[in-house]
Structures are given as structure tokens and as C-alpha cells.
Design a protein around this motif. Sequence first.
Motif, PDB file in Angstrom:
ATOM      1  N   PRO A   8      71.171  19.906 -16.588  1.00  0.00           N
ATOM      2  CA  PRO A   8      71.484  19.191 -15.344  1.00  0.00           C
ATOM      3  C   PRO A   8      70.998  19.976 -14.134  1.00  0.00           C
ATOM      4  CG  PRO A   8      73.454  20.205 -16.263  1.00  0.00           C
ATOM      5  CD  PRO A   8      72.349  20.408 -17.265  1.00  0.00           C
ATOM      6  N   SER A  10      72.622  19.840 -11.254  1.00  0.00           N
ATOM      7  CA  SER A  10      73.843  20.284 -10.580  1.00  0.00           C
ATOM      8  C   SER A  10      75.030  20.039 -11.501  1.00  0.00           C
ATOM      9  CB  SER A  10      74.032  19.553  -9.253  1.00  0.00           C
ATOM     10  OG  SER A  10      74.267  18.182  -9.479  1.00  0.00           O
ATOM     11  N   VAL A  11      76.081  20.816 -11.293  1.00  0.00           N
ATOM     12  CA  VAL A  11      77.301  20.662 -12.073  1.00  0.00           C
ATOM     13  C   VAL A  11      78.493  20.739 -11.125  1.00  0.00           C
ATOM     14  CG1 VAL A  11      76.366  21.612 -14.219  1.00  0.00           C
ATOM     15  CG2 VAL A  11      77.466  23.125 -12.578  1.00  0.00           C
ATOM     16  N   THR A  12      79.616  20.185 -11.552  1.00  0.00           N
ATOM     17  CA  THR A  12      80.853  20.258 -10.788  1.00  0.00           C
ATOM     18  C   THR A  12      81.706  21.392 -11.341  1.00  0.00           C
ATOM     19  OG1 THR A  12      80.798  17.889 -10.356  1.00  0.00           O
ATOM     20  CG2 THR A  12      82.926  18.986 -10.120  1.00  0.00           C
ATOM     21  N   LEU A  13      82.173  22.263 -10.448  1.00  0.00           N
ATOM     22  CA  LEU A  13      83.053  23.368 -10.816  1.00  0.00           C
ATOM     23  C   LEU A  13      84.418  23.108 -10.203  1.00  0.00           C
ATOM     24  CD1 LEU A  13      80.660  26.372 -10.051  1.00  0.00           C
ATOM     25  CD2 LEU A  13      80.927  25.126 -12.208  1.00  0.00           C
ATOM     26  N   ASP A  32      79.903  25.822 -23.955  1.00  0.00           N
ATOM     27  CA  ASP A  32      80.692  25.015 -23.024  1.00  0.00           C
ATOM     28  C   ASP A  32      81.492  25.860 -22.038  1.00  0.00           C
ATOM     29  OD1 ASP A  32      79.844  22.585 -24.025  1.00  0.00           O
ATOM     30  OD2 ASP A  32      81.488  22.420 -25.451  1.00  0.00           O
ATOM     31  N   ARG A  49      83.623  23.417 -19.902  1.00  0.00           N
ATOM     32  CA  ARG A  49      83.106  22.061 -19.697  1.00  0.00           C
ATOM     33  C   ARG A  49      84.020  21.036 -20.350  1.00  0.00           C
ATOM     34  NH1 ARG A  49      77.101  21.502 -20.640  1.00  0.00           N
ATOM     35  NH2 ARG A  49      77.687  22.574 -22.533  1.00  0.00           N
ATOM     36  N   GLY A  53      81.728  16.325 -18.265  1.00  0.00           N
ATOM     37  CA  GLY A  53      80.603  17.186 -17.913  1.00  0.00           C
ATOM     38  C   GLY A  53      80.915  18.195 -16.828  1.00  0.00           C
ATOM     39  N   ALA A  54      82.044  18.028 -16.145  1.00  0.00           N
ATOM     40  CA  ALA A  54      82.453  18.986 -15.114  1.00  0.00           C
ATOM     41  C   ALA A  54      83.103  20.204 -15.778  1.00  0.00           C
ATOM     42  CB  ALA A  54      83.419  18.340 -14.142  1.00  0.00           C
ATOM     43  N   TYR A  55      83.052  21.328 -15.091  1.00  0.00           N
ATOM     44  CA  TYR A  55      83.670  22.555 -15.590  1.00  0.00           C
ATOM     45  C   TYR A  55      85.018  22.749 -14.910  1.00  0.00           C
ATOM     46  CZ  TYR A  55      79.347  23.753 -17.926  1.00  0.00           C
ATOM     47  OH  TYR A  55      78.264  23.743 -18.756  1.00  0.00           O
TER      48      TYR A  55
END
Length: 70
Positions: A8, A10-13, A32, A49, A53-55
Motif C-alpha cells: 500500500p 499509505s496505511v492507517t496507524l 502483520d 494489522r 488493513g489499519a494498524y
Amino acid sequence: LPPSPRMPTSVTLRFSEGTEHLDLSAVAADGDVVWLGSDEGARIERLVRGGDGAYGDHAAFALDALLDLP
């Protein structure tokens, strides 16, 4: 290089309350799990994760509890 279809862009943390001012200096991914480090303080942060899909599932580990620091 173009982005990989598996990577990806970008990812959400999602952190626990009280970590809004975390100044990230290092990131390492292991499956993960994402490990994060900061120049501020002696701890590492762990995010896992989730199904979206967000962490999240944030946990912090004090390094002085794990290592003999000066």
C-alpha cells in the motif's frame, strides 16, 4: 518505480490515547506487526494489522524494563 500491488502507498496507524505527540524516527514491519521507535524516550511501540488493513492494538514497551540501559 511504480507502487507494488501488494504494497500500500499509505496505511492507517491507530495509537492509544496519550501517544498523539509520538515523534517517529524508525519503523520496522514484520508480517502483520509494525514496530515504531522514537528519539524521544526509551520505548518502542507495537501496532498489529487488523482485518480492515489499519494498524492498531497499540502496545508500548519500556526499553529499560527489557535492557540494561546507561
